[in-house]
Design a protein around this motif. Structure first.
Motif, short mmCIF file in Angstrom:
data_model
loop_
_atom_site.label_atom_id
_atom_site.label_comp_id
_atom_site.label_asym_id
_atom_site.label_seq_id
_atom_site.Cartn_x
_atom_site.Cartn_y
_atom_site.Cartn_z
N ALA A 224 44.12 116.93 2.38
CA ALA A 224 43.91 117.96 1.36
C ALA A 224 42.62 117.73 0.60
N SER A 225 42.30 116.46 0.36
CA SER A 225 41.06 116.13 -0.35
C SER A 225 39.84 116.51 0.49
N GLU A 226 39.92 116.30 1.78
CA GLU A 226 38.81 116.68 2.67
C GLU A 226 38.64 118.20 2.69
N PHE A 227 39.74 118.94 2.73
CA PHE A 227 39.67 120.40 2.70
C PHE A 227 39.06 120.88 1.38
N ALA A 228 39.42 120.22 0.28
CA ALA A 228 38.88 120.60 -1.02
C ALA A 228 37.37 120.39 -1.07
N ALA A 229 36.90 119.28 -0.50
CA ALA A 229 35.47 119.00 -0.48
C ALA A 229 34.72 120.05 0.33
N LEU A 230 35.37 120.60 1.35
CA LEU A 230 34.77 121.64 2.18
C LEU A 230 34.95 123.04 1.57
N ASN A 231 35.63 123.12 0.43
CA ASN A 231 35.92 124.41 -0.21
C ASN A 231 36.77 125.30 0.69
N TYR A 232 37.64 124.70 1.49
CA TYR A 232 38.58 125.47 2.29
C TYR A 232 39.71 125.94 1.38
N ARG A 233 40.13 127.16 1.59
CA ARG A 233 41.19 127.74 0.76
C ARG A 233 42.53 127.67 1.50
N LYS A 234 43.55 127.23 0.79
CA LYS A 234 44.89 127.20 1.35
C LYS A 234 45.49 128.60 1.27
N GLN A 235 46.00 129.10 2.39
CA GLN A 235 46.53 130.46 2.47
C GLN A 235 47.92 130.44 3.10
N MET B 125 46.28 109.44 9.10
CA MET B 125 45.74 110.18 7.95
C MET B 125 46.88 110.55 7.01
N HIS B 126 46.63 110.36 5.72
CA HIS B 126 47.61 110.75 4.73
C HIS B 126 47.45 112.24 4.39
N PRO B 127 48.53 112.94 4.09
CA PRO B 127 48.42 114.35 3.69
C PRO B 127 47.48 114.56 2.50
N ALA B 128 47.55 113.65 1.52
CA ALA B 128 46.67 113.79 0.35
C ALA B 128 45.21 113.64 0.73
N GLU B 129 44.94 112.76 1.67
CA GLU B 129 43.57 112.56 2.14
C GLU B 129 43.07 113.82 2.85
N SER C 207 36.86 112.26 0.79
CA SER C 207 38.18 111.83 0.34
C SER C 207 38.16 110.37 -0.11
N VAL C 208 37.40 109.53 0.57
CA VAL C 208 37.32 108.12 0.19
C VAL C 208 36.55 107.98 -1.12
N GLN C 209 35.47 108.77 -1.27
CA GLN C 209 34.69 108.72 -2.51
C GLN C 209 35.55 109.14 -3.71
N LYS C 210 36.31 110.20 -3.53
CA LYS C 210 37.17 110.67 -4.61
C LYS C 210 38.19 109.60 -4.98
N LEU C 211 38.79 108.97 -3.98
CA LEU C 211 39.76 107.91 -4.23
C LEU C 211 39.12 106.75 -4.97
N ALA C 212 37.92 106.35 -4.56
CA ALA C 212 37.23 105.24 -5.22
C ALA C 212 36.90 105.58 -6.66
N GLU C 213 36.42 106.79 -6.90
CA GLU C 213 36.07 107.20 -8.26
C GLU C 213 37.29 107.19 -9.17
N GLU C 214 38.39 107.76 -8.70
CA GLU C 214 39.59 107.81 -9.52
C GLU C 214 40.16 106.42 -9.77
N SER C 215 40.13 105.57 -8.75
CA SER C 215 40.67 104.22 -8.91
C SER C 215 39.86 103.41 -9.90
N ILE C 216 38.54 103.55 -9.86
CA ILE C 216 37.68 102.82 -10.79
C ILE C 216 37.90 103.34 -12.21
#
Length: 848
Positions: free
Chosen positions: A80-91, A74-78, A399-408
């Motif tokens: 972080a993207s999963e945490f963002a989709a879950l609305n997890y807050r970095k503390q 797993m990549h760190p960016a991936e 995370s994969v959906q976000k990557l696909a959207e941005e790449s397209i």
């Protein structure tokens, strides 16, 4: 006489008073009875409505939950993207469910309580290390090692929007700060009155006069709830009377906790198109992309303030007005002791903090949702999906959906800029599948991914060009006694006169014929002439059957042009076909739907993986190996510099006549991805498969985690050395050749140059010698990840084998007699002259 009359008159006055009193009593009694009857009527209406009341809730859709596993890539960016989709807050420190912490390479995450399709999962914390893109030291909060840890699933929207939408909250789940703030602002006597509060009305009037503006209302929370449930918002005297009466009746029958709960779930707090945002539970997600129990005081203040008028205080349209209202609520919170002075100063200085444009929309992933609805339709009615509050568990990976959207989005715009293509003229689509499960990880149907219009991933039927060619080569490889990867195929001109008089004369991209070429070279370099000869020798019907066995159900024409891609398919159908190759011949039905339950997580219906084997593993592996060579030295070679060489990528470009469609379909051991580029008006794009779709595909795949190392060959495959003529070069007898895989059923002719060296075999065997330069067999590998010294040796042999095969041989699909290539314009004396040459940079498109 006169005196007598006066006495009679005097005597009649008490009688009249008595009659009037009697009449008043009678009228009062009648009025009381009428009021009692009317209240009895209202009581029936109230109780029938509330006791049988069920929210009409749209189906709520969830992404697949991320499962962290020991050794997982797993990549760190991936992450972080999963945490963002879950609305997890970095503390800085792990303080509550729905938060995560990063300390160097160590991560800590506290998941929320969640109802999965297989049951409730309690909140829990875990720690792990992410080093070199690999998860290790996965441990629970007590330090015990874990094999895996499943997070909760991200809420990715609702189905069939329009009308009311809410996320109901039970009384025991209402945060105390929310309840207390609401009471302080809306109804400070809520716990003491019986539905109507004269003192509250008086206090509100005084507070409003002092403030010089409306800061408090006179209606109780109970009255507002009655109004929201039973009446419109027209301020008539009759409505106010009925509201007060029903508020008293509600207080008689229901406790304060229930009334507060219903108000919190019923109040209107915003609008998104035709979708009404009702209740604090949904409003918290809509405005802040956070669960209600994670809100801070200033966020709670804004939501409570919106209850006074969500349109008037809309934080996007009227941010200054909304900020003022929020700070007014913070003042009330300070007065009531809900926050202290320091907190008040801190929260008042914060911005509104609402997310851009509102989230939690009905359909944030329109392409994916369209397929999801198609899978749901046989099992659930429109009304069930719109009103029953179902929980739908899907395969989407955020995370994969976000990557696909941005790449397209970025990739299409960059291509238009780099290639001087008219802005916004190109369209695109992509589909990503998990190979083994068939799960649709991501789907994009428009260059603007959230646009809910024409879904090109599912609906755009376009000719696929050379993407169909692997089916032809697979048909050949299924006949190991006749064909193998080293079999020489005739890349010579083809001319067929059809029944209607038309002549079919395909051409190679470079308008050259290359003579006798090995089968795998013809596949890797996408030679049209060799492919046409091979397909005609095999027979159109045989090829058609192979395409069907690869999972393709679309209409297949019965004409030779089918062999070079005169077949219309959608990106979704192409993905299914290539996924079968990636799976070693097993067709797995692509799916978006995993399970459906009711709103409480009960009555679960699971949707299982559906698969069947249409192709034997041995020829499927041989074809895969050939497609790996297409990535290394064929039409997919542009991606070689951007993709890790340790991962077994395989794929194929596709281009149709006049460069109308640019395709790339390929896979790693885990993921299949298809990218299509084109124009909706079907005009030329000036892009081939390698110059258009391939760069976007590469960008997607290089950012995904993949399994490193070669793909293990199935039983029935052996590796042998052959020369340029496809003849076996036994390493015990002679040196040279190039090692490629074969079926055990293949019988190769021995190379003549090896026949005279048998007399040396006893000598080599005596001393246990091995062929010079050969790596031990266990170190050899097809495709990617081979030993560097062996790779260098193989490359040298490959160059010797292909000396006669130089030039740029892209994979153009030519179904008409002439070959159309991209014209390059030159200016001479004011006259434009068109010169024809391959599309793309002059040097990059040439073979090494």
């Amino acid at each position: 006489m006169a005196s007598t009359k006066r006495r009679r008159v005097k005597a009649s006055k008490p009688k009249r008073r008595y009659r009037w009193l009697k009449l008043l009593v009678l009228l009062a009694l009648i009025g009381t009875l009428a009021l009692a009857a009317y209240m009895a009527y209202l009581d029936v209406q109230l109780r029938e409505r509330l006791d049988s009341r069920q929210y009409q809730l749209p189906a709520r859709v969830y992404a697949r939950p991320l499962v962290l596993r020991e050794g997982m890539v797993m990549h760190p960016a991936e992450l972080a993207s999963e945490f963002a989709a879950l609305n997890y807050r970095k503390q800085d420190t792990l303080g509550e469910p729905g938060s995560w912490v990063q300390e160097g390479m160590t991560y800590k995450v506290w998941r929320r309580d969640f109802i999965h399709a297989n049951g409730r999962q309690p909140a829990a914390a875990v720690s792990f290390r992410l080093r070199n893109d690999e998860i290790s030291n996965l441990r629970d909060s007590n330090g015990r090692s874990l094999a895996e840890f499943r997070l909760d699933a991200a809420n990715i929207g609702t189905l069939l929007g329009g009308g009311d939408d809410r996320n109901p909250v039970n009384f025991d789940k209402i945060p105390p700060l929310v309840a207390n703030t609401l009471i302080a602002v809306e109804d400070q006597d809520f716990l003491n009155h019986f539905g109507v509060s004269p003192r509250g009305i008086a206090r509100a009037m005084v507070a409003n006069v002092k403030a010089g503006r409306l800061v408090q209302g006179g209606s109780t929370i109970t009255q507002q709830l009655v109004k929201n449930i039973f009446f419109d918002h027209k301020p008539t005297l009759q409505r106010k009377l009925n509201e007060a009466l029903m508020a008293v009746l509600m207080e008689v029958h229901y406790d304060k906790g229930y009334i507060l709960q219903e108000y919190i779930n019923e109040v209107w707090l915003g609008q998104q198109g035709a979708r009404g945002i009702y209740g604090f539970g949904l409003a918290s997600e809509f405005y802040f992309q956070q669960p209600l129990d994670t809100l801070e005081a200033h966020q709670v203040a804004l939501l409570v303030g919106l209850a006074k008028g969500a349109s008037y205080y809309n934080p996007w349209r009227n941010p200054k007005r909304a900020l003022q209202r929020r700070n007014t609520v913070l003042e009330v919170m300070l007065e009531q002791g809900l926050i202290n002075q320091e907190e008040f100063q801190n929260y008042s200085a914060k911005p509104l903090g609402v997310v851009k444009g509102g989230v939690g929309a009905q359909n944030p992933y329109p392409a994916f949702t369209e397929r999801l609805l198609a899978e749901l339709r046989p099992y659930y009615s429109y009304e069930e999906l719109r009103t029953s509050g179902l929980r739908i568990y899907t395969t989407l990976a955020p995370s994969v959906q976000k990557l696909a959207e941005e790449s397209i989005s970025k990739g299409v715009s960059q291509l238009e800029k780099d290639r001087s293509i008219t802005a916004n003229s190109l369209q695109a689509a992509t589909v990503l599948l998990d190979n083994r499960s068939g799960n649709v990880l991501a789907m994009v149907g428009d260059r603007n991914p959230d646009y809910p219009g024409f879904n090109r991933a599912l609906e755009a039927r376009r000719q696929v060009g050379s993407l169909i060619k692997p089916a032809i080569y697979l048909t050949a490889l299924e006949r190991p006694e006749e064909y193998n990867l080293a079999t020489l195929i005739d890349d010579a001109p083809v001319r067929i006169e059809e029944a209607d008089g038309d002549v079919w004369m395909p051409q190679n991209f470079d308008k050259r014929a290359h003579g006798q070429v090995p089968l795998y070279i013809a596949l890797a370099k996408s030679y049209n002439l060799a492919t046409a000869h091979l397909g005609l020798d095999l027979g159109l019907q045989e090829v058609r059957q192979t395409i069907r066995r690869l999972g393709v159900q679309t209409k297949l024409p019965r004409v030779p042009a089918m062999l070079l891609g005169a077949v219309e398919m959608t990106p979704f159908e192409v993905a299914g076909m290539y996924q079968t190759i990636a799976n070693g011949g097993e067709t797995v039905q692509p799916r978006t739907l995993l399970a459906v339950s009711d709103g409480q997580g009960g009555r679960v219906q699971h949707f299982r993986r559906r698969a069947n084997r249409g192709v034997d593993p041995v020829p499927a592996y041989l074809l895969r190996w050939g497609l790996e060579q297409a990535m290394r030295e064929g039409t997919g070679r542009r991606s070689a510099k951007r993709l890790p060489s340790s991962i077994a990528f395989a794929g194929k470009t596709g281009t149709t006549n006049k460069n109308r469609d640019s395709w790339f379909a390929g896979f790693s051991p885990e993921v299949t991805a298809v990218v299509w580029l084109g124009r909706d008006d079907n005009e030329r794009t000036r892009l081939t498969g390698s110059t258009g779709a391939l760069p976007i595909w590469t960008e997607i795949m290089r950012k995904l985690p993949h399994q490193h190392g070669p793909v293990e060959a199935p039983r029935g495959v052996e590796f042998k050395f052959v020369n340029a003529r496809g003849q076996y070069m036994d390493p015990d007898y002679c040196r040279g050749g190039y090692e490629i895989p074969f079926s055990y059923e293949t019988r190769l002719k021995p190379a003549p140059e090896c026949q005279g060296q048998n007399r040396w075999r006893w000598f080599r065997n005596l001393f246990g010698g091995e062929r010079e330069g050969a790596a031990p067999r266990e170190q050899m590998s097809p495709g990617w990840g081979v030993d560097p010294s062996e790779q260098q040796l193989n490359n040298e042999r490959r160059r010797q084998l292909q000396e006669q095969m130089r030039g740029d041989d892209d994979d153009e699909h030519r179904s008409a007699p002439g070959t159309e290539e991209e014209p390059i314009e030159f200016q001479r004396g004011g006259v434009t002259i068109e010169a024809v040459q391959p599309v793309g940079p002059d040097l990059e498109d040439q073979w090494p």
